[in-house]
Design an enzyme around this catalytic site. Structure first.
Site, PDB file in Angstrom:
ATOM      1  CB  VAL A 130      78.910  -3.094 -19.066  1.00  0.00           C
ATOM      2  CG1 VAL A 130      78.470  -2.430 -20.354  1.00  0.00           C
ATOM      3  CG2 VAL A 130      79.117  -2.079 -17.965  1.00  0.00           C
ATOM      4  CB  SER A 131      80.127  -8.276 -17.382  1.00  0.00           C
ATOM      5  OG  SER A 131      79.024  -8.861 -18.024  1.00  0.00           O
TER       6      SER A 131
END
Length: 199
Positions: free
Chosen positions: A3-4
């Site tokens: 996930v960023s």
């Protein structure tokens, strides 16, 4: 899994469920909280180190592995050379499964497109430089040493009171640049002659 955002606003539950459903052991799941543009992600590095010949790296979507096509191509080439496959579960890269002939073909097309893109960029750069040269412009970084700075250096070098470090600081050049153009006794060197058109 990736996930960023590292602030907890994004969860990797969907990715985890899909990977476990695809047969991945929960003990073999790796995760990162970082941008896909970064190549130095700890989870990815640990995962790549843990893979052995005949293993298959399974990712939920291709962009979870990385967003930069060059990095993706290099990673898969590295995996292939180690005898490791890659399988993408969903998204645009879902047809990629390098353990099958069709998946290898699809990835080969991606690699060829990436190579084609690199060649186009190189051709455009070469054509742009040639066009600029034909108009009298030279590409690259401007020289630190200018004719005016060189004349000041010539006047200062060879004098016993001249401090080289102070002169370099005043001219905004390095010691190497100075000595490439002028000798310690104040004589022009080949680069200096070229700059002043005295060759």
């Amino acid at each position: 899994m990736r996930v960023s955002k590292a602030d907890g606003s994004q969860a990797n539950d969907l990715q985890r469920d899909a990977l476990i459903a695809a047969g991945v052991d929960a003990a073999h799941l790796y995760k990162d909280r970082a941008s896909g543009k970064r190549e130095d992600r700890p989870g990815l590095i640990a995962c790549l180190k843990a893979l052995r010949p005949d293993d298959t790296l399974i990712v939920w979507k291709l962009d979870r592995l990385g967003r930069d096509l060059r990095h993706l191509i290099n990673t898969v080439h590295d995996l292939t050379s180690r005898g490791i496959g890659l399988r993408v579960l969903t998204g645009h890269g879902a047809t990629i499964d390098t353990t099958t002939a069709a998946g290898k073909l699809v990835f080969g097309i991606f690699a060829a497109l990436a190579e084609f893109e690199r060649e186009l960029i190189a051709e455009r750069t070469t054509a742009g430089l040639a066009s600029a040269r034909s108009r009298g412009r030279k590409g690259g970084r401007p020289y630190k040493m200018t004719p005016a700075k060189l004349r000041l250096a010539l006047a200062s070098m060879g004098k016993s009171e001249t401090k080289i470090s102070a002169l370099c600081q005043e001219l905004g050049i390095t010691r190497q640049t100075l000595y490439r153009h002028v000798s310690p006794n104040g004589e022009l060197r080949p680069d200096g002659k070229k700059l002043l058109g005295r060759v």
